[in-house]
Design a protein around this motif. Structure first.
Motif, PDB file in Angstrom:
ATOM      1  N   PHE A 190     -29.283  54.527  44.455  1.00  0.00           N
ATOM      2  CA  PHE A 190     -27.832  55.858  43.892  1.00  0.00           C
ATOM      3  C   PHE A 190     -28.715  57.136  44.228  1.00  0.00           C
ATOM      4  CE2 PHE A 190     -26.958  51.045  43.547  1.00  0.00           C
ATOM      5  CZ  PHE A 190     -25.677  51.564  43.561  1.00  0.00           C
ATOM      6  N   THR A 191     -28.164  57.796  44.047  1.00  0.00           N
ATOM      7  CA  THR A 191     -28.751  59.257  43.445  1.00  0.00           C
ATOM      8  C   THR A 191     -28.055  60.219  42.400  1.00  0.00           C
ATOM      9  OG1 THR A 191     -28.046  61.258  44.641  1.00  0.00           O
ATOM     10  CG2 THR A 191     -29.395  59.443  45.374  1.00  0.00           C
ATOM     11  N   GLY A 192     -28.387  60.656  41.482  1.00  0.00           N
ATOM     12  CA  GLY A 192     -28.233  61.599  41.151  1.00  0.00           C
ATOM     13  C   GLY A 192     -27.064  61.062  39.398  1.00  0.00           C
ATOM     14  N   VAL A 193     -26.109  61.094  39.066  1.00  0.00           N
ATOM     15  CA  VAL A 193     -25.120  60.562  37.791  1.00  0.00           C
ATOM     16  C   VAL A 193     -25.452  58.747  37.917  1.00  0.00           C
ATOM     17  CG1 VAL A 193     -24.407  62.531  37.244  1.00  0.00           C
ATOM     18  CG2 VAL A 193     -23.495  61.215  39.411  1.00  0.00           C
ATOM     19  N   PHE A 194     -25.186  58.655  39.739  1.00  0.00           N
ATOM     20  CA  PHE A 194     -24.971  57.395  39.939  1.00  0.00           C
ATOM     21  C   PHE A 194     -26.475  56.233  39.610  1.00  0.00           C
ATOM     22  CE2 PHE A 194     -21.623  58.712  42.864  1.00  0.00           C
ATOM     23  CZ  PHE A 194     -20.709  58.065  42.166  1.00  0.00           C
ATOM     24  N   LYS A 195     -27.761  57.066  39.428  1.00  0.00           N
ATOM     25  CA  LYS A 195     -28.412  56.395  38.589  1.00  0.00           C
ATOM     26  C   LYS A 195     -27.933  55.790  37.623  1.00  0.00           C
ATOM     27  CE  LYS A 195     -32.211  57.821  41.287  1.00  0.00           C
ATOM     28  NZ  LYS A 195     -33.185  56.173  42.011  1.00  0.00           N
ATOM     29  N   ASP A 196     -27.274  56.270  36.775  1.00  0.00           N
ATOM     30  CA  ASP A 196     -26.156  55.570  35.729  1.00  0.00           C
ATOM     31  C   ASP A 196     -26.261  54.316  36.249  1.00  0.00           C
ATOM     32  OD1 ASP A 196     -25.128  54.801  33.061  1.00  0.00           O
ATOM     33  OD2 ASP A 196     -24.193  56.799  32.739  1.00  0.00           O
ATOM     34  N   PRO A 197     -26.049  52.945  34.984  1.00  0.00           N
ATOM     35  CA  PRO A 197     -25.443  51.699  35.591  1.00  0.00           C
ATOM     36  C   PRO A 197     -24.971  51.902  35.207  1.00  0.00           C
ATOM     37  CG  PRO A 197     -27.881  51.314  34.166  1.00  0.00           C
ATOM     38  CD  PRO A 197     -27.545  52.823  34.148  1.00  0.00           C
ATOM     39  N   ALA A 198     -23.802  52.206  34.378  1.00  0.00           N
ATOM     40  CA  ALA A 198     -22.415  52.487  34.596  1.00  0.00           C
ATOM     41  C   ALA A 198     -21.631  52.781  35.591  1.00  0.00           C
ATOM     42  CB  ALA A 198     -21.592  53.188  32.686  1.00  0.00           C
ATOM     43  N   GLU A 199     -22.024  54.217  35.767  1.00  0.00           N
ATOM     44  CA  GLU A 199     -21.149  54.634  37.662  1.00  0.00           C
ATOM     45  C   GLU A 199     -22.117  53.734  38.615  1.00  0.00           C
ATOM     46  OE1 GLU A 199     -19.774  57.258  37.559  1.00  0.00           O
ATOM     47  OE2 GLU A 199     -19.679  57.826  36.385  1.00  0.00           O
ATOM     48  N   GLN A 200     -22.817  52.639  38.448  1.00  0.00           N
ATOM     49  CA  GLN A 200     -22.822  52.103  39.407  1.00  0.00           C
ATOM     50  C   GLN A 200     -21.881  50.678  39.795  1.00  0.00           C
ATOM     51  OE1 GLN A 200     -27.221  50.459  39.456  1.00  0.00           O
ATOM     52  NE2 GLN A 200     -27.873  52.690  39.408  1.00  0.00           N
ATOM     53  N   ALA A 201     -21.927  50.460  38.472  1.00  0.00           N
ATOM     54  CA  ALA A 201     -20.742  49.394  37.756  1.00  0.00           C
ATOM     55  C   ALA A 201     -19.372  49.664  38.637  1.00  0.00           C
ATOM     56  CB  ALA A 201     -20.748  48.901  36.957  1.00  0.00           C
ATOM     57  N   ARG A 202     -18.866  51.363  38.305  1.00  0.00           N
ATOM     58  CA  ARG A 202     -18.026  51.543  39.177  1.00  0.00           C
ATOM     59  C   ARG A 202     -17.799  52.304  39.947  1.00  0.00           C
ATOM     60  NH1 ARG A 202     -15.129  57.771  38.116  1.00  0.00           N
ATOM     61  NH2 ARG A 202     -13.366  57.634  38.617  1.00  0.00           N
ATOM     62  N   PHE A 203     -19.024  52.122  41.291  1.00  0.00           N
ATOM     63  CA  PHE A 203     -18.688  52.161  42.460  1.00  0.00           C
ATOM     64  C   PHE A 203     -18.483  51.032  42.616  1.00  0.00           C
ATOM     65  CE2 PHE A 203     -21.881  51.101  45.952  1.00  0.00           C
ATOM     66  CZ  PHE A 203     -21.045  52.560  47.234  1.00  0.00           C
ATOM     67  N   MET A 204     -19.496  49.931  42.149  1.00  0.00           N
ATOM     68  CA  MET A 204     -19.303  48.488  43.041  1.00  0.00           C
ATOM     69  C   MET A 204     -18.000  48.054  42.696  1.00  0.00           C
ATOM     70  SD  MET A 204     -22.295  47.703  44.360  1.00  0.00           S
ATOM     71  CE  MET A 204     -23.683  47.633  44.093  1.00  0.00           C
ATOM     72  N   THR A 205     -16.707  48.234  41.233  1.00  0.00           N
ATOM     73  CA  THR A 205     -15.697  47.811  41.099  1.00  0.00           C
ATOM     74  C   THR A 205     -15.103  48.487  42.226  1.00  0.00           C
ATOM     75  OG1 THR A 205     -16.450  47.520  38.618  1.00  0.00           O
ATOM     76  CG2 THR A 205     -13.679  48.026  39.701  1.00  0.00           C
ATOM     77  N   LEU A 206     -14.824  49.890  42.265  1.00  0.00           N
ATOM     78  CA  LEU A 206     -13.760  50.391  43.553  1.00  0.00           C
ATOM     79  C   LEU A 206     -14.476  49.946  45.238  1.00  0.00           C
ATOM     80  CD1 LEU A 206     -14.634  53.956  41.758  1.00  0.00           C
ATOM     81  CD2 LEU A 206     -12.417  52.838  42.265  1.00  0.00           C
ATOM     82  N   VAL A 207     -15.443  49.654  45.024  1.00  0.00           N
ATOM     83  CA  VAL A 207     -15.787  49.138  46.756  1.00  0.00           C
ATOM     84  C   VAL A 207     -14.869  48.114  46.762  1.00  0.00           C
ATOM     85  CG1 VAL A 207     -17.916  48.326  48.253  1.00  0.00           C
ATOM     86  CG2 VAL A 207     -18.116  50.421  46.489  1.00  0.00           C
ATOM     87  N   ARG A 208     -14.926  46.337  45.593  1.00  0.00           N
ATOM     88  CA  ARG A 208     -14.646  45.981  45.812  1.00  0.00           C
ATOM     89  C   ARG A 208     -13.351  45.586  45.262  1.00  0.00           C
ATOM     90  NH1 ARG A 208     -18.269  43.844  48.917  1.00  0.00           N
ATOM     91  NH2 ARG A 208     -20.027  44.139  48.692  1.00  0.00           N
TER      92      ARG A 208
END
Length: 209
Positions: A190-208
């Motif tokens: 993860f880079t940039g705004v995706f360093k935020d755990p909330a954004e990582q969680a959103r990414f993972m949710t959308l992927v799954r």
């Protein structure tokens, strides 16, 4: 081949094998090496089913490792700014790929998931898949491929952030050694705004999803 392997850990684009080393073997030498490997298995290289195999192997290698002849950055250079002010996440899921483990030259297959927050410009969606494909068509480790893909997107597009997940099954684990099939290896970065755990969680949710 040593010259090729030495470049794998470097995220700098490789444009051609000829530029990497003046010692690149000729096609005839490559076919002779393939012939030797087939003979080493114990089979008869002169029988009908194998006599053309060395040529086929070299031709297959040209396709399987064509990523050495392309610069992935070139595919990201054309961008579009007419996005109507869109500044939310752009996600590509399930980008299928096949690569080859640099340790055993056995395939690993899987999917890549890429997301980014555009900063005033977007790139054609197929271009992101092309970047994955180019790096996959080189001798690789999954960890290095993950780093190469996200670093290239970050460098060329300069988005607000990039997220990448790669999940794959490795034949060097399934076909030899421990011989465990169905095992997935997952790498993230993860880079940039995706360093935020909330954004990582959103990414993972959308992927799954």
């Amino acid at each position: 081949m040593d010259a090729v392997l030495r470049t794998i850990g470097d995220s700098t684009p490789q444009t051609s094998l000829d530029q990497q080393s003046t010692q690149r073997p000729t096609r005839e030498e490559a076919e002779a090496a393939a012939r030797t490997l087939v003979m080493w298995t114990g089979d008869d290289i002169e029988r009908e089913g194998l006599v053309e195999t060395p040529k086929r192997m070299v031709k297959a290698f040209e396709d399987l490792f064509s990523g050495y002849r392309e610069d992935p950055r070139e595919h990201l250079e054309r961008t579009f700014e007419e996005v109507g002010g869109y500044d939310d996440i752009v996600l590509l899921r399930d980008i299928a790929f096949t690569s080859f483990c640099e340790h055993h030259v056995l395939p690993f297959t899987g999917k890549a998931h890429i997301a980014y927050y555009p900063d005033g410009k977007v790139v054609g969606l197929s271009k992101l898949a092309r970047v994955v494909d180019i790096y996959a068509k080189r001798l690789q480790t999954q960890e290095n491929m993950t780093a190469q893909v996200i670093d290239t997107i970050t460098e060329v597009l300069a988005p607000k952030g990039v997220a990448l997940m790669i999940e794959a099954e490795h034949m060097c684990m399934a076909m030899r050694g421990i011989q465990k099939t169905g095992v997935s290896t997952i790498t993230n970065r993860f880079t940039g705004v995706f360093k935020d755990p909330a954004e990582q969680a959103r990414f993972m949710t959308l992927v799954r999803a």
